[in-house]
Design a protein around this motif. Structure first.
Motif, PDB file in Angstrom:
ATOM      1  N   TRP A 226      30.986 -67.565  32.129  1.00 24.61           N
ATOM      2  CA  TRP A 226      30.889 -66.830  33.398  1.00 24.61           C
ATOM      3  C   TRP A 226      29.572 -67.130  34.104  1.00 24.61           C
ATOM      4  CZ3 TRP A 226      30.459 -60.781  34.040  1.00 24.61           C
ATOM      5  CH2 TRP A 226      30.628 -60.460  35.384  1.00 24.61           C
ATOM      6  N   ALA A 227      28.457 -67.045  33.397  1.00 25.23           N
ATOM      7  CA  ALA A 227      27.160 -67.345  34.016  1.00 25.23           C
ATOM      8  C   ALA A 227      27.133 -68.774  34.540  1.00 25.23           C
ATOM      9  CB  ALA A 227      26.029 -67.116  33.009  1.00 25.23           C
ATOM     10  N   ALA A 228      27.696 -69.696  33.777  1.00 29.10           N
ATOM     11  CA  ALA A 228      27.707 -71.098  34.208  1.00 29.10           C
ATOM     12  C   ALA A 228      28.503 -71.272  35.499  1.00 29.10           C
ATOM     13  CB  ALA A 228      28.291 -71.973  33.098  1.00 29.10           C
ATOM     14  N   ALA A 229      29.661 -70.610  35.582  1.00 25.18           N
ATOM     15  CA  ALA A 229      30.490 -70.731  36.784  1.00 25.18           C
ATOM     16  C   ALA A 229      29.805 -70.100  37.994  1.00 25.18           C
ATOM     17  CB  ALA A 229      31.843 -70.067  36.547  1.00 25.18           C
TER      18      ALA A 229
ATOM     19  N   ALA B 168      20.117 -66.051  40.699  1.00 18.90           N
ATOM     20  CA  ALA B 168      20.540 -66.821  39.527  1.00 18.90           C
ATOM     21  C   ALA B 168      21.129 -65.852  38.509  1.00 18.90           C
ATOM     22  CB  ALA B 168      19.361 -67.580  38.925  1.00 18.90           C
ATOM     23  N   PHE B 169      21.920 -66.391  37.588  1.00 19.09           N
ATOM     24  CA  PHE B 169      22.662 -65.566  36.637  1.00 19.09           C
ATOM     25  C   PHE B 169      22.347 -66.016  35.220  1.00 19.09           C
ATOM     26  CE2 PHE B 169      24.958 -66.112  40.579  1.00 19.09           C
ATOM     27  CZ  PHE B 169      25.082 -64.799  41.002  1.00 19.09           C
ATOM     28  N   ARG B 170      21.994 -65.049  34.380  1.00 21.51           N
ATOM     29  CA  ARG B 170      21.656 -65.321  32.990  1.00 21.51           C
ATOM     30  C   ARG B 170      22.756 -64.803  32.081  1.00 21.51           C
ATOM     31  NH1 ARG B 170      19.426 -62.468  28.836  1.00 21.51           N
ATOM     32  NH2 ARG B 170      19.267 -60.591  30.152  1.00 21.51           N
ATOM     33  N   GLU B 171      23.182 -65.643  31.128  1.00 23.63           N
ATOM     34  CA  GLU B 171      24.094 -65.171  30.088  1.00 23.63           C
ATOM     35  C   GLU B 171      23.434 -64.011  29.357  1.00 23.63           C
ATOM     36  OE1 GLU B 171      26.024 -66.816  25.874  1.00 23.63           O
ATOM     37  OE2 GLU B 171      24.822 -68.136  27.157  1.00 23.63           O
TER      38      GLU B 171
ATOM     39  N   GLN C 200      23.402 -61.203  33.620  1.00 22.66           N
ATOM     40  CA  GLN C 200      22.406 -60.406  34.317  1.00 22.66           C
ATOM     41  C   GLN C 200      22.117 -61.083  35.643  1.00 22.66           C
ATOM     42  OE1 GLN C 200      18.764 -59.342  32.292  1.00 22.66           O
ATOM     43  NE2 GLN C 200      17.952 -58.275  34.096  1.00 22.66           N
ATOM     44  N   VAL C 201      22.142 -60.303  36.720  1.00 17.34           N
ATOM     45  CA  VAL C 201      21.881 -60.804  38.064  1.00 17.34           C
ATOM     46  C   VAL C 201      20.375 -60.795  38.290  1.00 17.34           C
ATOM     47  CG1 VAL C 201      22.320 -60.464  40.512  1.00 17.34           C
ATOM     48  CG2 VAL C 201      24.082 -59.849  38.832  1.00 17.34           C
TER      49      VAL C 201
END
Length: 420
Positions: free
Chosen positions: A304-307, A317-320, A339-340
């Protein structure tokens, strides 16, 4: 010092002079990009500095909660109650209560405040004639509103404002709004506009998901656009020193969580987008220290974070991430998600980001589902967000679907803005 719906802008110069004088010793300096500026003076600051002349000779009731504070973090009820210049006789509590003891979806009921002895009436989920009857029974002449908003249509305090305005009109009471900053700026209206078919307490009337207005501006809009058949006798006391580009940390004001799951101004920055996850089977981070910044569910992994990162959304940015909520969805269970991380608040679009996260969550996690009651329709204000995502639409397609409605709302909104 009074600013009415008729003389609002003309009084700006005199109000500014009053506010500057009132700042006095110890006035805070704003943090961050507002450094070097005198702090913002709230509507209450200016009301008090003028000796409460606006309320002279009247029995006053106030709709407020723990955010109704002075710069030295005293509650305005505790300040007003012993002051002979104002006759404060009642308090009206919203969701979470006047003193803030209730969680989401709760209130404190009717009681006498231990600190002041004042009667506290419960407004939560009350509207129309039943709420008007409460105002009548309280014996007040004027109802004052002073609550910190979070800038999103589904944050219920603005609908407490709307309901109280409507009820005050029915009860023949005057209504005064003391303004406070929109913590996420007042630069723009964003997101879908509510379809009246989906009106509820998380969206009574046709405004956009992120409205970009202060509570005083919203009161003016409500009175002119939605209560025009029976407008309330409305006056607002605007702030001084606030600019539409100001985030909360530029105001120099202390932050009090407006509700238990809005712990910081940073929460408010993402809230108007990520609160949409309340309409899904994923956790929106309630029960963690970073509500609405942490999102996830059992079975979600790094994909999900990668997508989400692959979309290259501006300012974020989004962190797993993995977390275990202490209450609400997945209580006590470790879940995976994101995490946003907002890296550029000026470029960040919370509503587009929320839609992008819904789109990518559905594509990367086979367990994704909307809540069975279709709460997403009430939160987004329409069926299009849900049905378009289910049909495979991408982020730009979903966002584009509300462009015409949003443009129309922005024109209406512009007529009621008070600050540059």
């Amino acid at each position: 010092m009074t600013l009415s719906r008729r003389g609002l802008l003309a009084a700006g110069g005199a109000m500014g002079a009053l506010a500057t004088t009132a700042a006095g010793p110890g006035a805070a300096v704003a943090a961050g990009h507002g450094a070097g500026r005198a702090r913002v003076r709230t509507g209450f600051d200016r009301l008090a500095a003028d000796g409460y002349r606006l309320l002279a000779g009247e029995k006053v009731g106030i709709v407020t909660n723990p955010t109704g504070i002075t710069p030295d973090v005293r509650h305005i009820v505790d300040v007003m109650h012993p002051d002979d210049r104002v006759n404060l006789t009642a308090v009206f509590g919203p969701e979470h209560g006047f003193r803030g003891t209730a969680q989401a979806g709760g209130s404190e009921g009717r009681y006498d405040d231990p600190a002041t002895g004042l009667p506290v009436y419960d407004t939560y989920l009350k509207s129309g004639r039943p709420l008007a009857d409460i105002f009548t029974a309280s014996g007040v002449d004027t109802v004052v509103f002073d609550i910190q908003d979070a800038g999103a249509r589904f944050y219920t305090y603005i609908w407490t404002l709307y309901d109280c305005m409507e009820a005050a009109a029915l009860a023949g009471k005057r209504f005064v709004v003391l303004d406070r900053p929109n913590p996420v700026t007042g630069r723009a209206a964003l997101g879908p506009v509510l379809d009246p078919a989906f009106a509820s307490f998380v969206g009574r009337r046709e405004i956009s998901q992120a409205h970009g207005m202060t509570v005083a501006e919203l009161a003016l809009l409500f009175n002119a656009e939605f209560l025009a058949d029976r407008p309330v006798d409305l006056e607002v006391v605007r702030m001084s020193g606030w600019r539409r580009s100001d985030f909360f940390d530029a105001t120099g004001l202390p932050w009090v969580p407006p509700s238990p799951n809005m712990p910081t101004p940073e929460t408010a920055v993402v809230y108007s987008g990520t609160c949409l996850f309340e309409g899904t089977n994923l956790s929106e981070g309630r029960g963690t220290t970073r509500p609405f910044e942490l999102l996830g569910a059992e079975g979600v992994d790094h994909r999900w974070a990668a997508a989400a990162n692959a979309l290259d959304l501006p300012g974020v940015a989004f962190r797993e991430a993995y977390f275990a909520p202490t209450f609400s969805k997945f209580q006590g269970k470790t879940v995976g998600g994101v995490q946003v991380h907002v890296q550029d608040r000026e470029a960040f679009d919370p509503v587009r980001t929320g839609i992008a996260l819904l789109v990518t969550a559905r594509r990367t996690w086979s367990g994704f589902a909307w809540r069975a009651d279709n709460a997403i329709d009430r939160l987004s204000g329409n069926t299009r967000v849900r049905t378009m995502i289910d049909a495979g639409a991408d982020t730009d397609e979903v966002v584009g679907a509300w462009a015409a409605d949003l443009a129309a709302f922005r024109k209406v909104r512009k007529e009621h803005l008070l600050y540059r």
